[in-house]
Motif scaffolding. Sequence first.
Motif, PDB file in Angstrom:
ATOM      1  N   VAL A 116      10.358   2.429  -5.886  1.00  0.00           N
ATOM      2  CA  VAL A 116       9.795   3.783  -5.841  1.00  0.00           C
ATOM      3  C   VAL A 116      10.729   4.711  -5.071  1.00  0.00           C
ATOM      4  N   GLN A 117      11.267   4.220  -3.971  1.00  0.00           N
ATOM      5  CA  GLN A 117      12.195   5.012  -3.164  1.00  0.00           C
ATOM      6  C   GLN A 117      13.495   5.257  -3.922  1.00  0.00           C
ATOM      7  N   ILE A 135       8.251   6.595   0.199  1.00  0.00           N
ATOM      8  CA  ILE A 135       9.395   7.520   0.163  1.00  0.00           C
ATOM      9  C   ILE A 135       9.672   8.111   1.547  1.00  0.00           C
ATOM     10  N   PRO A 136       8.684   8.739   2.226  1.00  0.00           N
ATOM     11  CA  PRO A 136       8.982   9.214   3.589  1.00  0.00           C
ATOM     12  C   PRO A 136       9.229   8.074   4.572  1.00  0.00           C
ATOM     13  N   ILE A 137       8.519   6.933   4.390  1.00  0.00           N
ATOM     14  CA  ILE A 137       8.767   5.792   5.281  1.00  0.00           C
ATOM     15  C   ILE A 137      10.192   5.281   5.084  1.00  0.00           C
ATOM     16  N   VAL A 157       0.839  -1.195   0.000  1.00  0.00           N
ATOM     17  CA  VAL A 157       0.000   0.000   0.000  1.00  0.00           C
ATOM     18  C   VAL A 157       0.877   1.248   0.000  1.00  0.00           C
ATOM     19  N   ALA A 158       1.937   1.214   0.790  1.00  0.00           N
ATOM     20  CA  ALA A 158       2.852   2.357   0.851  1.00  0.00           C
ATOM     21  C   ALA A 158       3.533   2.589  -0.493  1.00  0.00           C
ATOM     22  N   GLU A 159       3.888   1.515  -1.178  1.00  0.00           N
ATOM     23  CA  GLU A 159       4.533   1.663  -2.489  1.00  0.00           C
ATOM     24  C   GLU A 159       3.553   2.230  -3.508  1.00  0.00           C
ATOM     25  N   GLY A 160       2.327   1.718  -3.513  1.00  0.00           N
ATOM     26  CA  GLY A 160       1.348   2.178  -4.487  1.00  0.00           C
ATOM     27  C   GLY A 160       0.977   3.634  -4.311  1.00  0.00           C
ATOM     28  N   SER A 161       1.053   4.151  -3.091  1.00  0.00           N
ATOM     29  CA  SER A 161       0.682   5.536  -2.810  1.00  0.00           C
ATOM     30  C   SER A 161       1.886   6.459  -2.712  1.00  0.00           C
ATOM     31  N   ARG A 162       3.094   5.901  -2.911  1.00  0.00           N
ATOM     32  CA  ARG A 162       4.363   6.642  -2.810  1.00  0.00           C
ATOM     33  C   ARG A 162       4.656   7.107  -1.385  1.00  0.00           C
ATOM     34  N   LEU A 163       3.878   6.625  -0.415  1.00  0.00           N
ATOM     35  CA  LEU A 163       4.213   6.905   0.982  1.00  0.00           C
ATOM     36  C   LEU A 163       5.487   6.184   1.397  1.00  0.00           C
TER      37      LEU A 163
END
Length: 727
Positions: free
Chosen positions: A422-423, A392-394, A384-390
């Motif tokens: 993504v990161q 990056i901060p994580i 979910v974090a990868e799909g939403s680009r979250l």
Amino acid sequence: MPFSDFFKGKKGGAGINGASPPGIDAAEKVAVVEEIEISGALGFWNTDAQGRISYLSGWIVDALDGEFAQFAGEAMQQVFIPVDGEADGRSLGLKLGTRKSFSGMAVQASRTGADLVLRLSGRPLYDGSGTFLGFRGSTIDVTDEFRSEEEANRLAKFDSLTGLANRHRMEQRIDSTLHAFRSAKRAAALMMLDLDRFKQVNDTLGHAAGDQLLQQVADRLRGAVAGRGEIGRLGGDEFQVLIPDLDDRGELGEIAKKIIQILSQPYSVEEGRCSIGCSVGIAIAPYDGVERDELTRAADLALYASKNGGRGQFRFYAADLEHEANLRKRMEEDLAQAIESGHFTLEYQPVVSLADNRVVALEAQYCWVDEERGRVEAETFMPVAEGSRLIIPIGDWGLRKTCEDAVHWPESIVAALHVSPVQFEASGFVDTVEDVLKKTGLDPARLELRLPESVLLGDGSTVDKALSRLFKAGVRLTLDQFGTGLSSLSYLRRAPFNALRIGEDFFEPVMGSELGDLELVKAVVALAGAMGMETIASGVHAIALMEELKRLGVNQVCGFVYSGAMTSEQVLEEIAEGEWILAPSDNGTQRASRRTVFRKIGVIHEDHYYDVTLRNLSRSGAMIQGLEDVPVGTMFVLDFGQGQLAVCSVRRTMDDTQGVEFEQELVDDGAGGLCTRHRVSPYELAAAGAPLQALPAGKYTLADKLSSNPSYAQFKLSANAPKQQAA
């Protein structure tokens, strides 16, 4: 033969339309008609009683690139054939055979290379005694008009850039296919495709490069589908594939994997080389929908799930995907809040040298503690974090936290951190790494970044520069999950990796080996050795496997055979005791969470239906719990829901737990799970009296015909069985 001879000829009749009108000289009429014929405004033709050509206007013969002698005596219908798509669909031969007048029939030259389209009119000729003499007629050249109309129709139905069907044509094809297949009780699969990182190509190389890329994508899709279905471009970077008469999810999964692999190979455009990826969603009629709107929506949901699952994947539609989408949206919102609230923690799993059982690295693993959900595992929230680009901060937080913790560890222990594609592709990633190392004071040689193979699919020059900078900075680089992605060996030879990490997928039981595909592991070890790289095996949970990996020459191991993940505080307690040595253990109580499944499924035996617990699942079998006193050899049908039935037999039994073996192996569902190749057909359910509709969620639709009352059951339910519900 001159037209005047034909006109005056001996075929009966004084002229094309019979006798000349009063006051009109026949010779003058012939001259006028000859002038019209020579100009090409009108042409004439004639056949004998057998339908063989006896006259063609000269300009028609010229357009056919021949001499009249070549066509004289040939059947008219062999020289001219109806234009494709003519409404009546009947041949010219049939028209001539009826001996009735006709007009406006569009025909084209049968000869290859002759571009000629005519509209024929003709009437039968009879002599004074009524004997049929043949046909005589006129024609006009409509080649230019027809080709213009044909091009207009093509543009209306096909994408001008790629030549694939456009959205309108695909909608028509899906509608017509589903309508025809319903009456014939046939299946059809619909794939929705979306290109990953295409926007990046447009932004960096320009729209001209993007157009060239889309044309190459279309060519590759034609090769991958190989004529099995219709391919369409819906617009932008969205594509669709309609495959008739295919509902085998094993075969569809292989086609999807092939498409993903082919489209992920590098492309050459005028502006340079580039790489993209592809995500695929699959829905099958009538299982997932019987109308176009239903089927396309199902395929869209599956595509959305595949993109949010990490991209470069395929997913089959399942009834719970809509619920999953809602949960994902809520999780995205909660993740964003968790970043600000500091609800993330890191745990570290030891990586052990097989040479001496010494801990040489600690692998960071993300944990999220949510007020409502409790502890959420990384495998749940990271996609979910990868799909939403979250991510990056994580990921930035995880990098900083790992380095801050690692400075308190012995210098012999490396800090290993997984990096999302993504990161890695985010602007300033290398700058962030260098900045964190500088601020924390951690020796760069003690930071190991584990990069998945998918990072190699990005822009070649950008990836090379980033890897080169990290290597020069002294950071250790490991290619993660090697052998499960799409990178080429030629790239691997150029990239500055220190190690190859062999993922747990290699250690799934395969035919002939319960330990996994050890021949492939052996090949990876040999490859790494030839390139001067170390090998790291993850997901190792048994001593037998560990010993085999040691024999094959694997350098390091991570898994429950040594230790699970531990908190930062536990790590400090362990290192405080001196050199950290871990003895392997194989007590069988710890298993990777991804290999263990706990959910309720159904078991059908004769005319009884039971709810049991699925304990674990593999391609070839499963472990179920809930029935007592089940003899070895008993045949069951497992109901996984939404029409998925698997015939199996009991191979071993202990108390209320049975190990069963499937008659037909399960296949990948594209999301790291398994599914049956086939499902109960809605056509069969309709034949039994149910309405024709997509398969509903939950148990087998006909389970209400079975008894779920334990008092009539063949087997006794155990205390561990789920609460039985009425069918």
